[in-house]
Scaffold this motif. Structure first.
Motif, PDB file in Angstrom:
ATOM      1  N   UNK A  75      13.370  54.439 -87.237  1.00  0.00           N
ATOM      2  CA  UNK A  75      13.715  54.727 -88.631  1.00  0.00           C
ATOM      3  C   UNK A  75      14.960  53.952 -89.050  1.00  0.00           C
ATOM      4  N   UNK A  76      15.936  53.878 -88.182  1.00  0.00           N
ATOM      5  CA  UNK A  76      17.166  53.131 -88.468  1.00  0.00           C
ATOM      6  C   UNK A  76      16.854  51.663 -88.714  1.00  0.00           C
ATOM      7  N   UNK A  77      15.977  51.090 -87.889  1.00  0.00           N
ATOM      8  CA  UNK A  77      15.595  49.685 -88.059  1.00  0.00           C
ATOM      9  C   UNK A  77      14.900  49.468 -89.396  1.00  0.00           C
ATOM     10  N   UNK A 109      28.561  56.188 -94.894  1.00  0.00           N
ATOM     11  CA  UNK A 109      28.121  54.801 -94.960  1.00  0.00           C
ATOM     12  C   UNK A 109      27.716  54.223 -93.623  1.00  0.00           C
ATOM     13  N   UNK A 110      27.726  52.899 -93.573  1.00  0.00           N
ATOM     14  CA  UNK A 110      27.239  52.174 -92.403  1.00  0.00           C
ATOM     15  C   UNK A 110      28.075  52.435 -91.152  1.00  0.00           C
ATOM     16  N   UNK A 111      29.377  52.639 -91.331  1.00  0.00           N
ATOM     17  CA  UNK A 111      30.267  52.830 -90.183  1.00  0.00           C
ATOM     18  C   UNK A 111      29.850  54.004 -89.304  1.00  0.00           C
ATOM     19  N   UNK A 112      29.318  55.064 -89.909  1.00  0.00           N
ATOM     20  CA  UNK A 112      29.029  56.280 -89.160  1.00  0.00           C
ATOM     21  C   UNK A 112      27.649  56.307 -88.525  1.00  0.00           C
ATOM     22  N   UNK A 113      26.867  55.253 -88.698  1.00  0.00           N
ATOM     23  CA  UNK A 113      25.604  55.195 -87.977  1.00  0.00           C
ATOM     24  C   UNK A 113      25.884  54.803 -86.527  1.00  0.00           C
ATOM     25  N   UNK A 114      25.244  55.436 -85.567  1.00  0.00           N
ATOM     26  CA  UNK A 114      25.472  55.048 -84.169  1.00  0.00           C
ATOM     27  C   UNK A 114      24.896  53.665 -83.911  1.00  0.00           C
ATOM     28  N   UNK A 115      25.481  52.914 -82.993  1.00  0.00           N
ATOM     29  CA  UNK A 115      24.896  51.618 -82.631  1.00  0.00           C
ATOM     30  C   UNK A 115      23.551  51.839 -81.951  1.00  0.00           C
ATOM     31  N   UNK A 116      22.743  50.806 -81.822  1.00  0.00           N
ATOM     32  CA  UNK A 116      21.433  50.959 -81.167  1.00  0.00           C
ATOM     33  C   UNK A 116      21.562  51.540 -79.759  1.00  0.00           C
ATOM     34  N   UNK A 117      20.599  52.350 -79.397  1.00  0.00           N
ATOM     35  CA  UNK A 117      20.589  52.946 -78.061  1.00  0.00           C
ATOM     36  C   UNK A 117      20.250  51.892 -77.008  1.00  0.00           C
ATOM     37  N   UNK A 118      20.801  52.055 -75.826  1.00  0.00           N
ATOM     38  CA  UNK A 118      20.412  51.244 -74.672  1.00  0.00           C
ATOM     39  C   UNK A 118      19.023  51.735 -74.234  1.00  0.00           C
ATOM     40  N   UNK A 119      18.000  50.883 -74.415  1.00  0.00           N
ATOM     41  CA  UNK A 119      16.622  51.333 -74.201  1.00  0.00           C
ATOM     42  C   UNK A 119      16.358  51.754 -72.760  1.00  0.00           C
ATOM     43  N   UNK A 120      16.876  50.991 -71.803  1.00  0.00           N
ATOM     44  CA  UNK A 120      16.659  51.357 -70.398  1.00  0.00           C
ATOM     45  C   UNK A 120      17.318  52.700 -70.091  1.00  0.00           C
ATOM     46  N   UNK A 121      18.547  52.866 -70.547  1.00  0.00           N
ATOM     47  CA  UNK A 121      19.285  54.108 -70.303  1.00  0.00           C
ATOM     48  C   UNK A 121      18.625  55.274 -71.034  1.00  0.00           C
ATOM     49  N   UNK A 122      18.059  54.987 -72.212  1.00  0.00           N
ATOM     50  CA  UNK A 122      17.407  56.034 -72.995  1.00  0.00           C
ATOM     51  C   UNK A 122      16.198  56.587 -72.247  1.00  0.00           C
ATOM     52  N   UNK A 123      15.480  55.724 -71.527  1.00  0.00           N
ATOM     53  CA  UNK A 123      14.311  56.181 -70.772  1.00  0.00           C
ATOM     54  C   UNK A 123      14.717  56.910 -69.497  1.00  0.00           C
ATOM     55  N   UNK A 124      15.793  56.447 -68.861  1.00  0.00           N
ATOM     56  CA  UNK A 124      16.200  57.015 -67.576  1.00  0.00           C
ATOM     57  C   UNK A 124      17.090  58.253 -67.726  1.00  0.00           C
ATOM     58  N   UNK A 125      18.026  58.182 -68.681  1.00  0.00           N
ATOM     59  CA  UNK A 125      18.991  59.287 -68.878  1.00  0.00           C
ATOM     60  C   UNK A 125      19.295  59.392 -70.366  1.00  0.00           C
ATOM     61  N   UNK A 157      22.576  58.856 -75.463  1.00  0.00           N
ATOM     62  CA  UNK A 157      22.994  59.453 -76.738  1.00  0.00           C
ATOM     63  C   UNK A 157      24.522  59.524 -76.812  1.00  0.00           C
ATOM     64  N   UNK A 158      25.142  59.982 -75.726  1.00  0.00           N
ATOM     65  CA  UNK A 158      26.598  60.062 -75.674  1.00  0.00           C
ATOM     66  C   UNK A 158      27.227  58.682 -75.826  1.00  0.00           C
ATOM     67  N   UNK A 159      26.673  57.693 -75.128  1.00  0.00           N
ATOM     68  CA  UNK A 159      27.204  56.331 -75.203  1.00  0.00           C
ATOM     69  C   UNK A 159      27.241  55.838 -76.638  1.00  0.00           C
ATOM     70  N   UNK A 160      26.154  56.067 -77.380  1.00  0.00           N
ATOM     71  CA  UNK A 160      26.046  55.549 -78.741  1.00  0.00           C
ATOM     72  C   UNK A 160      26.973  56.277 -79.705  1.00  0.00           C
ATOM     73  N   UNK A 161      26.921  57.600 -79.685  1.00  0.00           N
ATOM     74  CA  UNK A 161      27.690  58.357 -80.687  1.00  0.00           C
ATOM     75  C   UNK A 161      29.196  58.322 -80.429  1.00  0.00           C
ATOM     76  N   UNK A 162      29.593  58.166 -79.179  1.00  0.00           N
ATOM     77  CA  UNK A 162      31.022  58.062 -78.894  1.00  0.00           C
ATOM     78  C   UNK A 162      31.589  56.701 -79.272  1.00  0.00           C
ATOM     79  N   UNK A 163      30.730  55.755 -79.593  1.00  0.00           N
ATOM     80  CA  UNK A 163      31.182  54.417 -80.014  1.00  0.00           C
ATOM     81  C   UNK A 163      31.338  54.303 -81.532  1.00  0.00           C
ATOM     82  N   UNK A 164      31.019  55.365 -82.272  1.00  0.00           N
ATOM     83  CA  UNK A 164      31.213  55.333 -83.719  1.00  0.00           C
ATOM     84  C   UNK A 164      32.716  55.320 -84.011  1.00  0.00           C
ATOM     85  N   UNK A 165      33.219  54.350 -84.745  1.00  0.00           N
ATOM     86  CA  UNK A 165      34.664  54.281 -85.023  1.00  0.00           C
ATOM     87  C   UNK A 165      35.084  55.319 -86.066  1.00  0.00           C
TER      88      UNK A 165
END
Length: 230
Positions: free
Chosen positions: A44-46, A123-139, A144-152
């Motif tokens: 959806x984000x894409x 706005x755009x700043x608060x959207x999380x960056x893309x998820x790491x696809x490999x990590x998303x499948x494994x853990x 999720x934590x990796x992405x949302x903690x990177x929001x400035x």
């Protein structure tokens, strides 16, 4: 980089929220369900970026606002907009915008500018960056934590990530000035005004707002600011 304790606290809060939702009749967030939900969000984000980002200004920010609030119907709606506005590019930074606040984009354009970056909370700043696809499948929870903690964010300590984000965007979009819009009771954003100028080397216009916006006063200050930048 966030402190390990902050990451662990965030994880525990998400797990606690999950347990609460289960008690309210929700379904346990098994790994495969979380992975599927994250994949749907990423898709959806894409679609949001592909459909609306090129339209810029008010149309893009309005779409972002709706998406952030969970309205994904806009992904299937007809995106109606004329050619993107042209003018002196500025960044809009600060707290969340409400629907009545969108007049700000019109006021910037009327004064000869264009909001090239919406770095508000909605706005755009608060959207999380893309998820790491490999990590998303494994853990998936870790991804999720990796992405949302990177929001400035302004409240992060240290908040170098916010300044680095804006420095990069300023260069990429050739931003000429920053409009910092914050609520009068928000000390976190108020103290950022001087630091944003120092970090980016740009002039900063502070727009403080209460429950009711004074559009005429706001438009006048924006017009004066754009004259300085022109």
């Amino acid at each position: 980089v966030e402190a390990p304790m902050a990451r662990e606290l965030y994880r525990e809060e998400l797990l606690r929220l999950g347990r609460f939702l289960e008690r309210m009749g929700g379904v346990r967030a098994e790994s495969y369900r979380l992975t599927a939900a994250m994949a749907a969000f990423a898709q959806a984000r894409q679609r949001l970026f592909e459909k609306y980002r090129g339209l810029g200004g008010r149309v893009w920010s309005e779409a972002l606002m709706g998406f952030q609030r969970g309205d994904w119907s806009l992904l299937d709606a007809q995106a109606e907009a004329g050619p993107p506005a042209r003018g002196v590019p500025v960044a809009l930074v600060g707290g969340p915008l409400r629907a009545p606040d969108l007049c700000l984009f019109d006021e910037v354009e009327a004064a000869g500018g264009v909001v090239a970056l919406d770095a508000t909370t909605t706005g755009e700043r608060s959207l999380p960056p893309p998820f790491d696809l490999h990590r998303m499948r494994e853990a998936p929870l870790d991804a999720l934590l990796d992405a949302y903690l990177r929001i400035p964010e302004a409240f992060q300590r240290p908040n170098r990530r916010l300044h680095a984000y804006l420095e990069t965007a300023v260069k990429r979009l050739d931003i000429r000035g920053i409009i910092l819009r914050h609520y009068v009771w928000c000390d976190t954003w108020q103290v950022e005004a001087a630091r944003l100028g120092e970090a980016t080397g740009l002039q900063v216009l502070r727009l403080d707002v209460g429950e009711e916006s004074d559009s005429a006063r706001q438009a006048g200050r924006i017009a004066a600011f754009m004259e300085v930048l022109a």
